[in-house]
Write a protein that holds these residues in place. Structure first.
Motif, mmCIF file in Angstrom:
data_model
loop_
_atom_site.group_PDB
_atom_site.id
_atom_site.type_symbol
_atom_site.label_atom_id
_atom_site.label_comp_id
_atom_site.label_asym_id
_atom_site.label_seq_id
_atom_site.Cartn_x
_atom_site.Cartn_y
_atom_site.Cartn_z
ATOM 1 N N LEU A 96 0.829 -1.204 0.000
ATOM 2 C CA LEU A 96 0.000 0.000 0.000
ATOM 3 C C LEU A 96 0.867 1.259 0.000
ATOM 4 O O LEU A 96 0.578 2.225 -0.717
ATOM 5 C CB LEU A 96 -0.944 -0.014 1.203
ATOM 6 N N ALA A 97 1.962 1.243 0.764
ATOM 7 C CA ALA A 97 2.869 2.392 0.786
ATOM 8 C C ALA A 97 3.495 2.612 -0.585
ATOM 9 O O ALA A 97 3.616 3.755 -1.054
ATOM 10 C CB ALA A 97 3.948 2.187 1.838
ATOM 11 N N GLU A 98 3.866 1.530 -1.251
ATOM 12 C CA GLU A 98 4.457 1.644 -2.584
ATOM 13 C C GLU A 98 3.440 2.225 -3.562
ATOM 14 O O GLU A 98 3.766 3.102 -4.360
ATOM 15 C CB GLU A 98 4.929 0.265 -3.063
ATOM 16 N N MET A 99 2.206 1.789 -3.466
ATOM 17 C CA MET A 99 1.177 2.319 -4.357
ATOM 18 C C MET A 99 0.930 3.796 -4.072
ATOM 19 O O MET A 99 0.774 4.600 -4.994
ATOM 20 C CB MET A 99 -0.121 1.540 -4.217
ATOM 21 N N ALA A 100 0.909 4.170 -2.809
ATOM 22 C CA ALA A 100 0.654 5.560 -2.436
ATOM 23 C C ALA A 100 1.757 6.486 -2.935
ATOM 24 O O ALA A 100 1.481 7.616 -3.339
ATOM 25 C CB ALA A 100 0.508 5.682 -0.925
ATOM 26 N N THR A 101 2.992 6.016 -2.959
ATOM 27 C CA THR A 101 4.089 6.880 -3.391
ATOM 28 C C THR A 101 4.295 6.863 -4.904
ATOM 29 O O THR A 101 4.609 7.876 -5.494
ATOM 30 C CB THR A 101 5.412 6.488 -2.712
ATOM 31 N N ARG A 102 4.090 5.720 -5.550
ATOM 32 C CA ARG A 102 4.389 5.626 -6.984
ATOM 33 C C ARG A 102 3.152 5.616 -7.873
ATOM 34 O O ARG A 102 3.179 6.118 -8.980
ATOM 35 C CB ARG A 102 5.192 4.363 -7.250
ATOM 36 N N ARG A 103 2.086 4.996 -7.427
ATOM 37 C CA ARG A 103 0.922 4.811 -8.297
ATOM 38 C C ARG A 103 -0.214 5.765 -7.977
ATOM 39 O O ARG A 103 -1.263 5.689 -8.577
ATOM 40 C CB ARG A 103 0.422 3.377 -8.217
ATOM 41 N N GLY A 104 -0.017 6.639 -7.020
ATOM 42 C CA GLY A 104 -1.063 7.596 -6.706
ATOM 43 C C GLY A 104 -1.187 8.681 -7.754
ATOM 44 O O GLY A 104 -2.195 9.344 -7.845
#
Length: 137
Positions: A96-104
């Motif tokens: 979720l952290a990876e998505m929030a930083t890269r895929r947001g």
């Protein structure tokens, strides 16, 4: 009745209501704090090895979506239980952290078109496997 941000529902020992706009103005997630379980609704689609943005319709708000992702990522949940896709039972906070930083960030048209075959395969797999239990990670 309408649910209110921060309200704790008398379900499963206390299910917290989180207003997570972006995908739609009224999107909600539900957090079972004592278990670290986050019911995410349409916030993302969960494949077995990654998370992906949902289809963003005409009433989507990209900035609110990115803020909602960052907000739920800050909770560092132990499990993600999405409305679409597979439950994430391992490395949920990291994914979720990876998505929030890269895929947001909003997707450009090229990325959206490139994603179509993957979405079709995913949808067909869900339809084909609808009578079989989902495989947890």
């Amino acid at each position: 009745r309408l649910l209110v941000e921060g309200e704790v529902l008398p379900v499963l020992g206390g299910l917290e209501v989180l207003h997570t706009p972006g995908h739609t103005p009224g999107s909600l997630c539900f957090y079972l704090r004592d278990r670290g379980a986050l019911f995410t609704g349409d916030l993302f689609v969960s494949y077995q090895d990654r998370l992906s943005r949902p289809f963003m319709g005409p009433d989507a708000d990209q900035a609110a979506y990115a803020a909602s992702l960052a907000r739920v990522a800050s909770l560092r949940p132990a499990a993600l239980l999405p409305g679409h896709g597979y439950p994430v039972m391992k490395q949920a906070a990291e994914m979720l952290a990876e998505m929030a930083t890269r895929r947001g960030a909003p997707l450009g048209w090229r990325a959206r078109v490139r994603n179509i075959p993957r979405l079709v395969r995913f949808g067909m797999g869900m339809w084909r496997d609808q009578d079989q239990p989902r495989r947890p990670q």
